[in-house]
Design a protein around this motif. Structure first.
Motif, short mmCIF file in Angstrom:
data_model
loop_
_atom_site.label_atom_id
_atom_site.label_comp_id
_atom_site.label_asym_id
_atom_site.label_seq_id
_atom_site.Cartn_x
_atom_site.Cartn_y
_atom_site.Cartn_z
N ARG A 140 0.83 -1.20 0.00
CA ARG A 140 0.00 0.00 0.00
C ARG A 140 0.87 1.26 0.00
O ARG A 140 0.60 2.22 -0.73
CB ARG A 140 -0.92 -0.01 1.22
N LEU A 141 1.92 1.24 0.78
CA LEU A 141 2.82 2.40 0.85
C LEU A 141 3.55 2.62 -0.48
O LEU A 141 3.80 3.77 -0.87
CB LEU A 141 3.82 2.21 1.99
N TRP A 142 3.90 1.54 -1.16
CA TRP A 142 4.54 1.66 -2.47
C TRP A 142 3.63 2.41 -3.45
O TRP A 142 4.08 3.28 -4.20
CB TRP A 142 4.91 0.29 -3.02
N HIS A 143 2.37 2.05 -3.44
CA HIS A 143 1.43 2.72 -4.36
C HIS A 143 1.28 4.20 -4.00
O HIS A 143 1.08 5.04 -4.89
CB HIS A 143 0.08 2.01 -4.33
N LYS A 144 1.37 4.53 -2.75
CA LYS A 144 1.30 5.92 -2.33
C LYS A 144 2.57 6.68 -2.71
O LYS A 144 2.51 7.87 -3.06
CB LYS A 144 1.08 5.98 -0.82
N ALA A 145 3.71 6.00 -2.66
CA ALA A 145 4.99 6.66 -2.90
C ALA A 145 5.33 6.79 -4.39
O ALA A 145 6.09 7.69 -4.76
CB ALA A 145 6.10 5.87 -2.20
N LEU A 146 4.79 5.92 -5.22
CA LEU A 146 5.23 5.88 -6.62
C LEU A 146 5.13 7.21 -7.35
O LEU A 146 6.08 7.60 -8.03
CB LEU A 146 4.45 4.79 -7.38
N PRO A 147 4.01 7.95 -7.28
CA PRO A 147 3.96 9.23 -8.02
C PRO A 147 5.08 10.19 -7.61
O PRO A 147 5.61 10.93 -8.46
CB PRO A 147 2.58 9.79 -7.65
#
Length: 208
Positions: free
Chosen positions: A67-74
């Motif tokens: 979940r954190l990866w998806h938040k950080a990607l942009p």
């Protein structure tokens, strides 16, 4: 890039760095990922209940990191001079990064779609796993894939974030066998066809 000075493990490590608000937010996410990344391991003599507890704790942490990866990607896509290092469960992390181990990397916002190919090879079937970006079929890179990120053989330094945790499980499994499975035809109908049909309910399946 001439050299790397240090890893940033916590906010105190950034004291002399000038960071943008976006970079500060990205660091917060990374600190949280690091806190969750250390795996728990079963010890000799642990009960079955303790073993189940450890597996559950690791699974919960994995879901949260995803979940954190998806938040950080942009935010990560917007950064310059990004590199990657395989840490092997944080065992390969020291205070000063080794330049020879740090690989230039870029990250994409494109969503990879897993795609299977079942090919008739005469005496056996071969099930291949590929992925698509904008309807273009790509082969997985020959080097190790990251936990939630994948790359293509054509551009091994460009990383894509998988959409679902189920995707990560499939990539991990097929990655262990070179992204293809060979199944004798005598075995296929009785033991393997149901597996292929189940995959086809969730992913693209091409027959050849």
């Amino acid at each position: 890039m001439k050299s790397f000075e240090r890893f940033v493990f916590e906010a105190d490590d950034t004291g002399d760095l000038i960071l943008s608000p976006q970079q500060l937010e990205l660091n917060k996410l990374c600190f949280e990922m690091k806190r969750l990344a250390s795996l728990q391991f079963r010890k000799s003599g642990d009960s079955p209940e303790r073993d189940a507890e450890i597996k559950q704790a690791n699974a919960v942490n994995k879901t949260e990191i995803f979940r954190l990866w998806h938040k950080a990607l942009p935010m990560l896509v917007a950064q310059y001079f990004t590199h990657y290092l395989f840490t092997y469960g944080l065992r390969n992390v020291e205070r000063k990064p080794m330049k020879k181990l740090m690989q230039l990397a870029a990250f994409s916002m494109e969503v990879p779609r897993l795609s299977f190919l079942l090919a008739d090879k005469g005496d056996y079937y071969e099930l291949f796993l590929r992925f698509k970006i904008k309807n273009r079929i790509l082969q997985f890179g020959v080097h190790t894939q990251a936990l939630f990120l994948i790359n293509a053989r054509q551009k091994p330094n460009l990383w894509y974030l998988l959409e679902a945790e189920q995707d990560t499980e499939l990539v991990d499994f097929f990655g262990r066998v070179g992204f293809k499975i060979q199944v004798p035809k005598d075995y296929y109908e009785t033991h393997f066809e149901r597996y292929v049909m189940e995959l086809e309910q969730h992913y693209e399946m091409e027959y050849k």
